[in-house]
Structures are given as structure tokens and as C-alpha cells.
Design a protein around this motif. Sequence first.
Motif, mmCIF file in Angstrom:
data_model
loop_
_atom_site.group_PDB
_atom_site.id
_atom_site.type_symbol
_atom_site.label_atom_id
_atom_site.label_comp_id
_atom_site.label_asym_id
_atom_site.label_seq_id
_atom_site.Cartn_x
_atom_site.Cartn_y
_atom_site.Cartn_z
ATOM 1 N N LYS A 83 0.795 -1.184 0.023
ATOM 2 C CA LYS A 83 -0.228 -0.087 -0.042
ATOM 3 C C LYS A 83 0.949 1.086 0.044
ATOM 4 O O LYS A 83 0.727 2.165 -0.797
ATOM 5 N N PHE A 86 2.936 1.585 -3.404
ATOM 6 C CA PHE A 86 2.051 2.251 -4.359
ATOM 7 C C PHE A 86 2.201 3.719 -4.062
ATOM 8 O O PHE A 86 2.057 4.379 -5.298
ATOM 9 N N PHE A 92 -0.562 4.538 -9.114
ATOM 10 C CA PHE A 92 -2.174 4.673 -9.356
ATOM 11 C C PHE A 92 -2.334 5.917 -9.803
ATOM 12 O O PHE A 92 -1.374 7.078 -9.516
ATOM 13 N N GLY A 95 -7.095 5.545 -9.560
ATOM 14 C CA GLY A 95 -7.399 4.819 -8.469
ATOM 15 C C GLY A 95 -8.424 3.511 -8.411
ATOM 16 O O GLY A 95 -8.561 2.775 -7.699
ATOM 17 N N THR A 98 -6.676 0.056 -8.275
ATOM 18 C CA THR A 98 -5.863 0.062 -7.377
ATOM 19 C C THR A 98 -5.883 -1.230 -6.220
ATOM 20 O O THR A 98 -5.083 -1.968 -5.903
ATOM 21 N N GLN A 101 -5.174 -4.306 -7.995
ATOM 22 C CA GLN A 101 -3.818 -4.494 -8.327
ATOM 23 C C GLN A 101 -2.934 -4.869 -7.076
ATOM 24 O O GLN A 101 -2.385 -5.754 -7.122
ATOM 25 N N CYS A 140 -4.722 -1.201 -16.104
ATOM 26 C CA CYS A 140 -4.806 0.101 -15.674
ATOM 27 C C CYS A 140 -4.997 0.927 -16.896
ATOM 28 O O CYS A 140 -4.222 0.967 -17.749
ATOM 29 N N ILE A 148 3.457 0.777 -10.572
ATOM 30 C CA ILE A 148 2.936 -0.476 -10.214
ATOM 31 C C ILE A 148 4.225 -1.701 -10.196
ATOM 32 O O ILE A 148 4.399 -2.149 -8.900
#
Length: 157
Positions: A83, A86, A92, A95, A98, A101, A140, A148
Motif C-alpha cells: 500500500k 504504491f 495509481f 485509483g 488499485t 492491483q 490499468c 505498479i
Amino acid sequence: MAEIRMKVNGSVASLEVEPWVSLLDALRERLGVTGPKKGCDQGACGACTVLADGVRINSCLALAIQYDGREITTIEGVAHPLKEAFIRHDGFQCGYCTSGQICSAIGMLAEHAAGMPSAVADSGALSEAEVRERMSGNLCRCGAYNGIVDAIMEVSG
């Protein structure tokens, strides 16, 4: 209607569902867990990815009734260094993808650690090419793939 019980993000939930209700719809509409997103609703985008007993799945393709007695983790229940990674690596933009992902990346790292094969596995270490191949089921639309991959590479060590 069938009554099912599952552990969602650490809390036991009981709910009644029709046999055709997807896990995604049960999470979002019946339990109010909105982290997993409905993107394509046919398993092609990965926005709905959750962890079922630690294994990544597309929740839009899973029937809720199949997960009776199982443990489901969505982004709301994730406590993982990915988290923060990222955020650091700008993994992101809008979002929307996300949560899927991050859940997918957690599952992917576990698969790699367990020795599951990959089409582009080089050696024991996780390469950028292997991360891209293993994460190819998560799309994405904003194109934040470099961030990412950088986040996953950082966390993988």
C-alpha cells in the motif's frame, strides 16, 4: 436462497444469497465492501481481485455460495507494505484498479514464493519481466504500470 457464512476482512459475515450471485456482488451489494470494483464483469480486467484464503481470484467470476466457510480479504482488510509502496512509486492515478492491483500483487508474491511457475521466470529472484507477466491479468486504463511494477519490485526485495 442459501445462507452462507464467510470471514471477510477478519469479521464473520452471514448472508442469504441466490445461487447465481457473484462473490463481487455479495461483497459490494450485500456487505457494503466497496474496495473490489466491477470493471468488466467477465474476468478480463482484474479490478475485482480479492484474496480467497490467500489466493488471488477474480470475484466477478466466483459464485458467493462457493466461498461458504472461506476467508475473503479485500483491500479494506489488507495490511501490507505494498500500500505504501504504491503511494511512493505513484502506482495509481485514478485509483479504480488499485485495490485489485494490490490484492493481485500480494497473491502474486505468495505464488512466486511458493515456486509457482511463470512463463518468463529467469532465476530465483523476481524480475521486472516476470512481474509484468504475472500481473498481466490486471489492467490499468491510466497506464500506471511502471509505478505498479516499481512498487512490487521494491516490496519483493
